[in-house]
Every structure is written in C-alpha cells, then in structure tokens.
Design a protein around this motif. Structure first.
Motif, mmCIF file in Angstrom:
data_model
loop_
_atom_site.group_PDB
_atom_site.id
_atom_site.type_symbol
_atom_site.label_atom_id
_atom_site.label_comp_id
_atom_site.label_asym_id
_atom_site.label_seq_id
_atom_site.Cartn_x
_atom_site.Cartn_y
_atom_site.Cartn_z
ATOM 1 N N ILE A 128 43.944 40.166 21.812
ATOM 2 C CA ILE A 128 43.524 38.927 20.881
ATOM 3 C C ILE A 128 44.085 37.593 21.147
ATOM 4 C CG2 ILE A 128 43.431 38.220 18.488
ATOM 5 C CD1 ILE A 128 43.064 41.278 17.846
ATOM 6 N N MET A 129 45.510 37.598 21.210
ATOM 7 C CA MET A 129 46.372 36.654 21.427
ATOM 8 C C MET A 129 46.179 35.808 22.669
ATOM 9 S SD MET A 129 47.049 36.089 18.170
ATOM 10 C CE MET A 129 48.198 34.770 18.337
ATOM 11 N N VAL A 130 46.147 36.519 23.941
ATOM 12 C CA VAL A 130 46.249 36.040 25.021
ATOM 13 C C VAL A 130 44.886 35.763 25.876
ATOM 14 C CG1 VAL A 130 47.227 36.391 27.470
ATOM 15 C CG2 VAL A 130 48.432 37.147 25.628
ATOM 16 N N GLY A 137 48.223 43.492 37.080
ATOM 17 C CA GLY A 137 49.245 43.480 35.946
ATOM 18 C C GLY A 137 48.270 43.611 34.617
ATOM 19 N N THR A 138 46.980 44.329 34.752
ATOM 20 C CA THR A 138 46.390 44.523 33.603
ATOM 21 C C THR A 138 46.532 46.125 33.150
ATOM 22 O OG1 THR A 138 44.031 44.767 32.899
ATOM 23 C CG2 THR A 138 44.220 45.254 35.054
ATOM 24 N N SER A 139 46.555 46.381 31.950
ATOM 25 C CA SER A 139 46.690 47.716 31.332
ATOM 26 C C SER A 139 45.354 48.282 31.216
ATOM 27 C CB SER A 139 47.384 47.640 30.022
ATOM 28 O OG SER A 139 46.945 46.831 29.146
ATOM 29 N N HIS A 140 44.121 47.622 31.525
ATOM 30 C CA HIS A 140 42.826 48.304 31.444
ATOM 31 C C HIS A 140 42.262 48.818 32.786
ATOM 32 C CE1 HIS A 140 43.086 45.515 28.153
ATOM 33 N NE2 HIS A 140 42.772 44.112 28.447
ATOM 34 N N ARG A 146 36.150 36.363 42.127
ATOM 35 C CA ARG A 146 35.791 36.418 40.820
ATOM 36 C C ARG A 146 37.313 36.849 40.050
ATOM 37 N NH1 ARG A 146 34.696 33.729 36.856
ATOM 38 N NH2 ARG A 146 33.817 34.680 34.914
ATOM 39 N N THR A 147 37.768 37.904 40.899
ATOM 40 C CA THR A 147 39.085 38.245 40.101
ATOM 41 C C THR A 147 40.071 37.118 40.151
ATOM 42 O OG1 THR A 147 38.551 40.462 41.634
ATOM 43 C CG2 THR A 147 40.901 40.048 40.359
ATOM 44 N N LYS A 148 39.971 36.360 41.303
ATOM 45 C CA LYS A 148 41.039 35.508 41.203
ATOM 46 C C LYS A 148 40.809 34.326 40.123
ATOM 47 C CE LYS A 148 41.603 35.634 46.096
ATOM 48 N NZ LYS A 148 41.775 35.061 47.426
ATOM 49 N N GLU A 149 39.463 33.947 40.133
ATOM 50 C CA GLU A 149 39.188 32.880 39.056
ATOM 51 C C GLU A 149 39.514 33.252 37.856
ATOM 52 O OE1 GLU A 149 34.993 31.705 41.170
ATOM 53 O OE2 GLU A 149 34.916 32.369 39.272
ATOM 54 N N LEU A 150 39.265 34.593 37.423
ATOM 55 C CA LEU A 150 39.274 34.901 36.226
ATOM 56 C C LEU A 150 41.123 35.118 35.698
ATOM 57 C CD1 LEU A 150 36.802 37.769 35.427
ATOM 58 C CD2 LEU A 150 37.176 35.521 33.816
ATOM 59 N N LEU A 151 41.817 35.700 36.949
ATOM 60 C CA LEU A 151 43.362 35.567 36.672
ATOM 61 C C LEU A 151 43.943 34.447 36.450
ATOM 62 C CD1 LEU A 151 44.360 38.204 39.578
ATOM 63 C CD2 LEU A 151 44.688 38.296 37.158
ATOM 64 N N ALA A 152 43.168 33.242 37.103
ATOM 65 C CA ALA A 152 43.724 31.941 36.778
ATOM 66 C C ALA A 152 43.106 31.398 35.299
ATOM 67 C CB ALA A 152 43.118 31.003 37.920
ATOM 68 N N GLU A 153 42.037 31.614 35.165
ATOM 69 C CA GLU A 153 41.597 31.078 33.910
ATOM 70 C C GLU A 153 41.978 31.923 32.665
ATOM 71 O OE1 GLU A 153 37.256 30.982 34.427
ATOM 72 O OE2 GLU A 153 37.421 29.905 36.023
ATOM 73 N N ARG A 154 41.938 33.176 32.790
ATOM 74 C CA ARG A 154 42.017 34.067 31.444
ATOM 75 C C ARG A 154 43.081 35.048 31.354
ATOM 76 N NH1 ARG A 154 37.167 32.993 28.548
ATOM 77 N NH2 ARG A 154 37.739 34.758 27.012
ATOM 78 N N GLY A 155 43.698 35.096 32.728
ATOM 79 C CA GLY A 155 44.956 36.165 32.765
ATOM 80 C C GLY A 155 44.382 37.555 33.269
#
Lengths: 821, 174
Positions: B170-172, A163-166, A125-134
């Motif tokens: 918001i943008m990305v 590479g997320t800041s969350h 699921r992590t990889k899918e989201l990285l590809a789809e939504r970053g």
C-alpha cells in the motif's frame, strides 16, 4: 503379454501381493498405431507428467518423433505400471495447434513475431515498471508442471534479482495445504510417508482423496494389496461414491465443509478410548493438553449431526484407526480445497502423532500433491516460500540464502511471507501490480470466480506475459505469448510426493521456434542484466545440469538435501528419494524415524500460523511452544462454512477431477482416447435429489450461484444427497468463445467463490451454495461422464459403458518369477 | 459500610460488576469494529471472511458475559449488537465498486489500526477481570477469562499480521 483397453480398465490387471512382500512388476506400454518395440529407434528416460504420482517411464522415439511410452520396471514408484493419462497423453505433444512462434499484441490482436521483439517487450516493460513503481509492481505466477531447475531459476530471478515477493505457483490451488499442514505439525515441508507404506499397512485412510482417479498407479498398488492375502482395511472420507469408496471397509460421506468436525470427532473417540501412545507423545510432541481440551466438545453424536454421518460409522472408523498396527493416511483435495483446509489436514497428522505412527514401515502420512512437480515449486521457492525450505521469518536463513546467491540479504524481500497467488490477483485487480508473468498455467479457467478473473486479466493497465505450449484461455488475454517446450522436449528433474527425484531427458526437439522454459528465463535474466554483488551474472547457468548443480548448493544442509544426487546417478535405475547426501548416499525412504523432526526453532522452515486467522506465529511464540524441536499437536475448532445453502441456493456445489483429464485439458483434451472418454462437462446429483425434482439421466441442467451459471447434462451418481458435482477441466479453448463463454458457461469456476483458507491460502472450491433447474429434457442422450469412475451412474443399465476400443489397447507384461529368472 | 457523609464507593462486588459491564460493552464494540471492517473490505476476500469468523468470538464473549453477569446482579443483553443489514449491504457494494482502485488501501490500514486498538483495549479489560477474579478466588469468572482472553489476543495478532502483510504494497506501490 496381454492387451488391455486401459480406458475401460484404468487400473489394468491385478497382481496380488501380501503384507511385507515386494509389489510385483507389470510393465505397461503403448505405442502409436501399428508400431512394435522393434520399430523404436531409441528409448529416452523420463517420468510421468500428467498427475502427481511420479511414475518412471521411457519415451519411445522413431524418426525424431515421440511414438509411445513404456513404464520402467526398475522404478521404485510404479514397478513398470502406467496410468491412462500417461499411456495416451503424450500424443498432445505433436498437436498441430502447438505454439511455435512468439506472439505480441498489436492493435488489439495477437500476431506472430520473433523472439527478439517479444523478449525485448517483456524485459523493457519490466525495467520501466521497476523504475516507475518498484519491484512490488512485478509478479510471477507459475505452475506445478515445470522442472526443478526452472523453478529455482525463476525464484532466483524474482526473489533475488528483481526483489519482488510476488511469486507463487498454481500449486496454491492444489497442494498449498499439503505444505501448510506439514509446516503446522512438523514445522517443515517434507512428507513423512513413502509409497512403500502401502506394502506394509494394515489400515489405509484416504481423506478427501479419490486416489483411484488422481493417482491411478498408486491405487493399483492398493488394489493389489486388497486382492492379496491379509489385505488392509480401507477408510474413505468422500461425499461421492468414488472407486475408493467402493473398495472401502468404511465409507464416511460427510456434508461438504464439515471436515474439521469429522476429524475432531475421530480424534475425540481415539482419545476417549485411549488408543494413544503416551510414551511417544511425552518424548516427541507438544500440545497434547490443548488438543485434549479442544476435543472435549466434539462427541461422535455432535459430529454425526453436523456432518450428516451415522455416529456408529464414526465410532467404527475410529476403532479401526485406533487399533491399527500400521496406519497409513493420505489426504487430498476433498480436504485441501474445502472449508478449513489446513485445520482439517493437520488433524490427520495429529492422529499419526498421538498414535506414534510415523517413521516406521506402513506408518506414513502422505499429504498428497496434485501436480507432477508441485513439490519442486515448493522446494525451489517459486511459490510462497523461500528456496530450500528456508524460513522467511528467520533472519539467519535469509542471510544464508543471500550467501548462496552472493547478494545482499536486504535484496531478498522478507518483511512478510511471500505473496500468495490469490493476493497477487488482488494486487493486479487494485492496480498495484502492473506486470504479471504467467508460466504453464491457465488461471482464466482454474482460478475461482472466472468472470472476476477475466476482468482482472484483461485490464489495459496490466502487461500480461503468458509462457505456454498452447494458446490457452489465459494466453488469449496476453500482451506477449512465449511458446515453450514441454516434457520430452527438454531436460530436467522433478520430485513426487514421496520425495522421489526423477530425471526427465529430452527425447525430441520442440516444435518450430519453441524454447525450453529454462532458456526463456535465462534470456529474461540476461536482458534485465541481473547481477550479484560482485557484478557477475546473478543466474550463473545456461543448461539444466548446471542449474541442478546450483540448486544442490542451495539445498545443502536443508531438509530437501539434493547434494548426493547427480544427473548420472539418476540415469538407468530408479528415482531417488531426498534427503540424499553424504550421510544418506542412496536417499532416504522414511523421514521422522525415532521421533526426530526438523522443527528446531533455528532450523525449521516455518513457525506456523493461526489456523483460523492465518496470522503467522512469531519466532518468540514458537520458541516458547516448541523449544526442543518436537512435533506440534495443533488443535482446531470447527467453524461453519462461509456460504451455506439457502432457499434460493439449496445445494452444496463441489468441483473436482476425473480420471481421464488433467488440469484444464490442454494436453488430455488433445489425446483422442482421453478426450473421447470424457468429452464434455457434466453435473452430478444424487438419485434422491433427481427423483424429487423429476430429473432424468442426461437432462440439461442450469447450475447457478451468485457468481454465474453453467449448463451441463445430468449424471445421477452416488454423490451425497444435497450436493452437486462439476468437473473443473472444461474451459473454452475448444469452443467458439475461445477464452470466454458465449451463452451459458461450461467452466465450473464460473460458479466458485473467491475465498481461501487463511492458513494455506488455498482457494475453496468445494463449499459453495448453488441452485439447479432443468432447461431441457435428455431426449435419450446420456451425460458425457465416464462410467468407470466416481461419475458411474447409479443405474448402470441407463448408460453405455465407457470404453476405448481398439485405439486404446495397451500392452501389459506381468513379470512372473519365471520370467524374472 | 461507609459513613453517610462519605462519597459512595462501589463495593468490591460491584466493581467486578463494572468490569463485566465494561467488557460486555467493549466486546460488543470489537464485534462491531470487525463486522464494520468486513463490510468495508468486501473486495479483500480474506479480510472479509476472517473478520466475520472472529467477530463470532466476540459475540460469544458477549453472550457469556451476560450469562455470568446474572450472578453479579447485572442485566446485560446476551444478544450482540448488530448493524442494520441494509447499511451493511450498502457498504459492501461501495467497497466492491472501489475495489479497482488502490487508494482504499490507506483506509484499510486505518481500519486495521483502529481494530488493533479496540482489541488491545478488550485484552486489557480481560487482564483486569482475570486478575480481579484471581484475587477474589472467583473460579467461574477466572475460567471465563481464560477461555475468552486468548481469542482476543488472536484477534489482535490478526490485525497486526494484516498490517504487516499489506503495508509495504500500500505504501510503496500504491
């Protein structure tokens, strides 16, 4: 050797001592029923995990089971003592309802699965989201209860790999303001004080800090000073009649939400009387003129009116502080979780700066932590910070971190401060975060406004991973549940508020298939195939000791320098205080000696924030303000609380803790002695308010705010008139609802509002307007609240005393000089 | 002072009056912009509360400008303008209902941009007033500018910081 019921006597037997003397040793221990020390197979070194004090202890093992604990006499923190949660809490480790297999949601139900299936689901699921939504669609919410090695690994995976800041910890709820206040005043995290300041101080101030319940062993140290020769004066700021208030020379009980007004008035008086070390300020601080200007409007008379505290008490408190020779201050949730949290906590630092009381024995500030390993969450960058107290708005720090991690600096998101927990939840709510990995915390009970929180966490579009040791309220909402090992079942280090690092060794195997958090994180990193810029694995370790060595390199040259510490050095003796390096091979008892700070613009962790708006101070502004790296006196104006009492909601609700429980009771609720001492939620009101409404002890009240309702029995306590108190520990895992209330709520956070301090981003749990009505008479039943603590009834005869009986008898061995010889 | 045939030019004193009047208007606008932003952003809790906190600064500026205006023969309303409570509640409700969708993020960026521009205008107005007060040695007016202008700058920096904090998400990811 004596046996004491440590439920009835939480602080144990007094061992009085005088100023400048060594705190006597008293070794506390508790073994499972019928066992004696001779029965124990081995003792395994560790430290306490159910509060933030960091007391050294040894775990007793018999037949590969934990059977008890004993305080470590050699440890600088506790000199052998343990608190009730330490003595009895270990029993939760072997609860029959521990998670022993991974769980995965199938057709709406959580069902048992194997590690391969669970981890593949998480990684895929992590990889899918990285590809789809970053990467910004991925978020991590961790805790203040894992080990340093685990946080460092998690921070590396999130910041450096994904590479997320969350990334944040639940430390956001308990100690974010401690860090923020230190960053404002000293431009860096790191506590100026040491616990040994208690041995020297002549005045000790506890600001919103019910130390007697949150750090029982530290409070024992103060009690021992108080019962010895030349005791210190104690000033207590708390709207409740806490055990600290009982021992205080002066007890100020301000109206909730008015701490900045109170602090400004104290400072006003200190300046007015010129109890000020002008030489120290000239040499070591900036911002005095602005502070002086701000304080002009804050007379004790004005504060008396706003705070509802007599002016003469304020003046007397200021006099004690102003004329003290060795002033020690501690701060906790009464400030951190209240309105204008950082602004208020910073004023405590300001008192020490204007009085020149830093870096000397007895002259410490402890911006306390709430959880055992909160300091490490901050150090290792598993919260809204970068690893090693690096400054996200200083490009050279980001570059340096990238070098340690062998990645490109652009791989580390640093366009803005790492996202704080409340904002992460907001991003989950608006759907821009679709993957949330929660480790060792329980937001479905501990976050504010639970109805909102449950709706956020149970969204279909969210993939929720929960890594925990029990099926918590939050775990019940998860898509995948990963069973983790806990304290005593894994090895690692952690650090308390006075910078003391302890090693906690594995004593026994975890139950079933449970794995250490470090193992799980490393597995996750491998499955994501995270690499450094040479194509090598990003996470280069598999064992705790390797991770620790990795962390040491990351900490090199930073304030929290661990390079002089090894696992071996931590074995056998006492914990060691950072910074510990070539220059300070035995650690550092006090920082900021001789007015030297870590606030140089090129070195500091933070340039600070606007205390009202939270806007970060820019590098240019900071350099202009503090070019020479001094302490910063930051003034703050008082703002009225955001939710004030009204006709419909006439009370001010504060939530808080009790001595016998920790967080959402996942462990303490499963330790029989602790659970029996405080078995269910209660609500406190003052005698005046009770009389006015015709309420009696034990009456069932319904407490409401615009967010929800909680039903609880009434304890008429010494709380300030017009205020209500609810303990926040009680959720639903041991009710029929499981993860939610069935009829009326029991969790205090059903009622709290979603609002936080703009500077520290810590939620406000202690300033909400509330109503209360009686729904049922007591019929002779008392509230299930302890009588030994701040929830003590005003009429002691009305309620049977809290005791633990034979099941709670613990050993106390006071080391007299004769024995020592 | 001027000939009867020449166009009437305001006296220097009147120009100060105009500057005060202009600031009184623009601070009212800024308070309005902040309260409006707050109402639109009920689901973004920090913005909701901080916008209200710092709108008070502008409202206080309005009051003080009206007070000092009296010395310059101006009759300015010391009470800051307020939206009708009903409209405000309606906006809050709508904003709560749309809080589950990400697109309002774009509206947020637009609102913050607007706020920053209004605050920048107010800031320049204070510059003008401060410079004028300095030139005319009007100590009281200079003090007012020195008290108020820093708060305008903080309002502006806040808008900037909010943009910086939220723009990428918001943008990305939106």
């Amino acid at each position: 050797m004596g046996r004491t019921d440590r439920i009835a006597e939480p602080w144990g037997t007094r061992t009085p001592y005088g100023p400048g003397e060594e705190w006597p040793v008293r070794v506390d221990s508790f073994l499972a029923d019928g066992l004696t020390p001779q029965d124990v197979d081995r003792w395994v070194q560790s430290a306490t995990i159910l509060h933030s004090n960091g007391d050294g202890l040894d775990i007793a093992v018999k037949d590969e089971q934990i059977v008890g604990v004993r305080g470590r006499a050699v440890d600088r923190v506790n000199h052998g003592r343990l608190g009730p949660k330490d003595l009895y809490g270990w029993q939760a480790n072997s609860s029959p309802d521990r998670l022993t297999k991974p769980l995965i949601r199938r057709n709406g139900e959580l069902v048992e699965t194997d590690w391969e299936t669970a981890m593949s689901a998480v990684a895929n699921r992590t990889k899918e989201l990285l590809a789809e939504r970053g990467p910004s669609s991925i978020a991590f919410y961790t805790t203040g209860q894992l080990f340093l090695e685990e946080y460092y690994t998690l921070g590396l995976i999130a910041h450096g790999g994904i590479g997320t800041s969350h990334v944040d910890g639940n430390t956001r709820l308990c100690t974010a303001t401690a860090a923020a206040a230190l960053k404002e005043s000293f431009a860096s995290d790191g506590q100026p004080g040491s616990y040994t300041d208690i041995d020297h101080a002549d005045v000790i101030c506890l600001y919103g800090h019910n130390m007697a319940e949150t750090q029982t062993v530290l409070w024992s140290r103060i009690l021992d000073r108080l019962s010895g020769p030349n005791p210190p004066k104690v000033i207590c700021v708390d709207p409740r009649q806490t055990p600290v208030a009982d021992s205080a020379t002066i007890h100020l009980a301000p109206r909730p939400g008015t701490n900045v007004m109170l602090m400004n008035a104290l400072l006003h008086e200190i300046l007015e009387q010129d109890w000020v070390d002008h030489d120290y300020i000239d040499a070591h601080a900036v911002g005095f003129d602005e502070l002086e200007k701000m304080l002009k409007d804050y007379s004790t008379e004005r504060a008396a009116e706003v705070c509802g505290v007599p002016a003469e008490q304020l003046r007397e408190a200021a006099r004690l502080i102003g004329t003290s020779e060795r002033l020690m201050s501690t701060v906790l949730q009464g400030f951190y979780q209240s309105h204008q949290a950082t602004a208020a906590a910073v004023q405590v630092n300001n008192i020490h700066i204007v009085r020149g009381m830093l870096g000397k024995p007895g002259c410490g500030v402890l911006q306390m932590n709430g959880q055992p390993t909160a300091q490490n969450t901050r150090e290792a960058g598993a919260d809204g910070d970068l690893a090693g107290f690096r400054n996200w708005s200083n490009d050279s720090h980001v570059k340096d971190l990238a070098k340690v991690w062998n990645i490109d600096p652009m791989d580390i998101p640093h366009y803005t401060a790492p996202t704080h927990a409340m904002q992460i939840m907001r991003y989950v709510e608006d759907g821009s975060v679709r993957f949330l990995y929660v480790s060792a915390t329980n937001p479905a009970v501990s976050m504010p406004e639970l109805a909102r929180m449950r709706s956020i966490l149970s969204q279909d579009r969210l993939f929720l991973v929960v890594q925990d040791i029990f099926l918590s309220e939050t775990a019940q909402l998860a898509d995948v549940v990963l069973p983790a090992a806990t304290w005593g079942e894994k090895t690692g280090t952690f650090t308390n508020v006075d910078r003391t690092v302890h090693l906690s060794e594995k004593a026994v195997d975890p139950p079933g298939e449970a794995r250490s958090d470090l193992d799980i994180f490393v597995d996750y990193a491998r499955r994501l195939d995270l690499r450094d810029k040479d194509g090598e694995p990003l996470v280069k370790w598999t064992t705790p000791e390797q991770a620790f060595e990795g962390w040491k390199e990351c900490s090199r040259g930073r304030p929290c320098d661990y390079t002089g510490i090894t696992y071996d050095k931590l074995r056998g003796g006492s914990g060691i205080q950072w910074p510990c390096n070539d220059e300070h091979p035995d650690g550092t008892e006090r920082i900021y000696v001789d007015g030297k700070f870590w606030s140089d613009p090129e070195y500091c962790e933070s340039y600070g924030r606007d205390l009202v708006t939270g806007a970060p101070v820019s590098p240019t502004e900071y350099k202009a303000l503090n070019p020479q790296g001094k302490a910063v006196l930051k003034a703050a104006e008082y703002l009225p609380p955001h939710e004030l009492p009204s006709e419909d909601y006439p009370f001010q609700l504060i939530t808080g803790r009790t001595l016998y429980h920790f967080h959402t009771r996942t462990k303490t609720g499963r330790a029989p002695q602790l659970q029996a001492a405080a078995p269910d939620v209660w609500v406190e009101a003052s005698a005046v308010d009770a009389a006015e409404h015709g309420w009696q002890e034990g009456d069932v009240l319904r407490v409401t705010t615009p967010r929800g309702e909680v039903t609880a029995r009434l304890r008429i306590s010494g709380i300030r008139e017009g205020s209500l108190f609810l303990p926040f520990h009680y959720g639903y895992w041991d009710t029929s609802g499981g993860d939610h209330p069935t009829d009326s709520g029991r969790a205090a956070n059903e009622l709290t509002l979603t609002d936080w301090d703009p500077a520290s981003k810590q939620p406000i749990f202690k300033t909400a307007a509330a109503a209360a009505t009686r729904v049922e008479a007591s019929q002779g039943r008392a509230a299930p609240a302890p009588t030994t603590t701040a929830s003590r009834p005003v009429d002691p005869a009305s309620v049977p005393p809290t005791t633990g009986g034979d099941a709670a008898l613990a050993e106390e061995q006071i080391q007299t000089e004769e024995v020592a010889r | 002072m001027s000939g009867s045939s020449a166009p009437r030019r305001p006296s220097r004193g009147t120009r100060i009056g105009m500057a005060i009047e202009e600031l009184h208007r623009s601070e009212n606008d800024l308070a309005g912009a902040l309260l409006n932003l707050s109402d639109q952003q009920k689901a973004n809790h920090e913005i909701f509360y901080v916008a209200r906190d710092v709108a008070r600064w502008s409202q206080e500026h309005v009051r003080r400008l009206a007070e000092i205006g009296r010395d310059h023969d101006l009759e300015l309303d010391p009470e800051p303008e307020d939206e009708t409570a009903l409209l405000s509640r309606l906006k809050q409700k709508t904003s709560e209902l749309t809080g589950r969708f990400h697109e309002p993020g774009l509206l947020l960026l637009a609102d913050l941009r607007h706020l920053h521009r209004v605050a920048a205008g107010v800031s320049l107005d204070w510059e003008v007033l401060a410079q004028t007060a300095q030139a005319m040695r009007d100590v009281e007016l200079l003090e007012l500018a020195e008290d108020c202008h820093p708060q305008t700058l903080r309002q502006m920096r806040w808008a900037n910081a909010q943009v910086k904090e939220t723009a990428a998400q918001i943008m990305v990811t939106g």
